[in-house]
Design an enzyme around this catalytic site. Sequence first.
Site, mmCIF file in Angstrom:
data_model
loop_
_atom_site.group_PDB
_atom_site.id
_atom_site.type_symbol
_atom_site.label_atom_id
_atom_site.label_comp_id
_atom_site.label_asym_id
_atom_site.label_seq_id
_atom_site.Cartn_x
_atom_site.Cartn_y
_atom_site.Cartn_z
ATOM 1 N N LYS A 1 -6.999 -1.083 11.642
ATOM 2 C CA LYS A 1 -6.408 -1.478 10.346
ATOM 3 C C LYS A 1 -5.185 -0.601 10.071
ATOM 4 O O LYS A 1 -4.162 -1.069 9.580
ATOM 5 C CB LYS A 1 -7.459 -1.345 9.245
ATOM 6 C CG LYS A 1 -7.047 -1.885 7.905
ATOM 7 C CD LYS A 1 -6.271 -0.904 7.049
ATOM 8 C CE LYS A 1 -5.956 -1.488 5.666
ATOM 9 N NZ LYS A 1 -5.093 -0.607 4.879
ATOM 10 N N GLU B 1 0.830 -1.215 0.000
ATOM 11 C CA GLU B 1 0.000 0.000 0.000
ATOM 12 C C GLU B 1 0.861 1.260 0.000
ATOM 13 O O GLU B 1 1.676 1.462 0.907
ATOM 14 C CB GLU B 1 -0.912 -0.010 1.239
ATOM 15 C CG GLU B 1 -1.881 1.160 1.262
ATOM 16 C CD GLU B 1 -2.839 1.121 2.447
ATOM 17 O OE1 GLU B 1 -3.121 0.022 2.973
ATOM 18 O OE2 GLU B 1 -3.288 2.208 2.855
ATOM 19 N N HIS C 1 -2.619 10.462 0.370
ATOM 20 C CA HIS C 1 -2.896 9.198 -0.321
ATOM 21 C C HIS C 1 -2.896 9.366 -1.832
ATOM 22 O O HIS C 1 -2.272 8.595 -2.554
ATOM 23 C CB HIS C 1 -4.287 8.689 0.093
ATOM 24 C CG HIS C 1 -4.208 7.600 1.104
ATOM 25 N ND1 HIS C 1 -5.181 6.663 1.246
ATOM 26 C CD2 HIS C 1 -3.256 7.289 1.997
ATOM 27 C CE1 HIS C 1 -4.841 5.831 2.204
ATOM 28 N NE2 HIS C 1 -3.688 6.195 2.674
ATOM 29 N N ASP D 1 4.728 -14.587 11.299
ATOM 30 C CA ASP D 1 3.424 -15.054 10.834
ATOM 31 C C ASP D 1 2.381 -13.952 11.051
ATOM 32 O O ASP D 1 1.860 -13.774 12.154
ATOM 33 C CB ASP D 1 3.075 -16.325 11.630
ATOM 34 C CG ASP D 1 1.760 -16.949 11.209
ATOM 35 O OD1 ASP D 1 0.952 -16.266 10.566
ATOM 36 O OD2 ASP D 1 1.558 -18.122 11.553
#
Length: 438
Positions: A280, A85, A393, A296
Amino acid sequence: MNNAVAGFSKLSKEEKINWIAQEYFSNPTEAITTIKQYWNNDAQLQQLHDEFIENTITNFYLPMGIAPNFLINGKYYSVPMVIEESSVVAAAAKSAKFWSTRGGFKATVLNTEKIGQVHFLFPGETAKLKAFFNAVKPTLIDSTESITKNMQKRGGGILGLELRDKTSELDNYYQLHATFETKDSMGANFINSCLEQLAKTLKEAAQNHADFNEAEKNITVVMSILSNYVPNCIVRAEVSCPVEELAEKKIENPQEFAEKFVQAVRIAEIEPFRAVTHNKGIMNGVDAVVLATGNDFRAVEAGVHAYASRNGQYSSLSHAQIENGIFTFWMEIPLALGTVGGLTSLHPLVKMALEILGKPSAQELMQVVAVTGLAQNFAALRSLTTTGIQEGHMKMHLNNILNQYQATAEERKVIAKHFEKNTVTHASVVEMIEHLRK
Ligand code: MEV
C-alpha cells in the site's frame, strides 16, 4: 424516504443538483452553494470536465503536489503527484533527495506486452477446434487490419494469438489469448476493438466451417476484453550504495539500519498482513503519479496486486539485500501506462503533469512511476524501522486538525510551538485548541 428516481440522466445539470439538494439535505440552498462553489468560472473548462463522465454535478478537488530532485538514470525529474494523504509527497521528496546524492535511481523497462482475451464456448471436440483455429488464424488477424493499421505504423499491433483450452476448469470453455504492443498508449480501446473484431470473425468462420457439425458451428462468444493483469509489462526500479553511505542525521549506525531495513522487507515477503500494508505504501507513490498523468489507477492497482500474489501467496513487491557491503533495494512491478490518448491530451492538468515530466514516452513514465513507488516504500520503511511512522505523520496531521477546527493564525503559532517538543495526538491537539479558546 424513497430516494429512487426515474430518468435522472435526462435531467439538466441544474435539475440534477436541485433533486440531490432537495432529496438529501435539510438545507438545500446551502448544499447547492457548496456544489456550485467547486464549479470552474471558465464555462468551457467546466464543460470539458462535465463531459468526462455522466451525471456530473460538480468537481471533486484533490491536491496536486510536486516531489522534486528525482535522479533517475542520470536525469533529474520533478514528479507531479495527485493524492489526498498528507506526508506522501513530503516522503517522496525526502527519499528523492536522499538517493540523489547516492547515485540516484536506476530504472529499466523489462518488457511491454499487453494481453486481451476472447472468452468463448465450443461444444465439440478440442482437436477439431484446434485444426479450425490453425486454419483460420491468418484470417482472424487479417480481419483486424483496419484497426491495427495506425498502431502498426507506430511499431505496435498484435504480437501473438493463441487458442487456449480451459475445458478442464470449465465445460466447453476456450480462449483466444492475444498479446499486443501498444507503444505510448495504454491501449485499452485498441485492444478491446481488436478483440471484438477477432470474436466476430471467429464466429463467422465457425459458421462456414465445413468440418463442424451444427452444434460446433455455433460458437458462443461470452465476452471479449483486455486483461489488466500484465505480468509481461514490467518495470524494474532500484537503488544501491555502500552501507556506510546510508549514514545521515537520523541514521547514525548505517549497518544496523540496513540490516533492520532488510529484515522489514523480509517480513513483508513472508507475511501477507504486513505485505498488504507494505505494498500500500508503494502504491501511495505509484497511484499519485498515475493519477497526475491521467492514467487508470484501478487498472494499475488490480494488475499490481495480482502480480504480488503470482506465486500463490500475497507478498512484498520490493526486495532488499546487503551483499559485500552494498545495500540494494529494488522492485519489479507491472505497469500498463499511456502518455498519448485517453485523458492525456484532454485534461489541462494532465497535459501539464506530462510536460513537467518532459513529455515522456510510456516506457519513461513506467520508470518514473515505479521509482516513485520505490521511493515511497523506502521512506516508509526508514521511518518504521527508526523513529516510527507517527512522528512524521502526526506532524502533517496536525495541520489537518487545525484546519478542521479553523484555527486562527495566532492559535496555530502557539500550537505549532508546543508540538515541536510534544507528541502529536488528535486528542492532545483538540484539548489544546479548546484550552486556548476558553
Ligand atoms: C501509509 O499510507 C503507508 C504505510 O503504512 C506504508 C508501510 O507501512 O510500509 C506507512
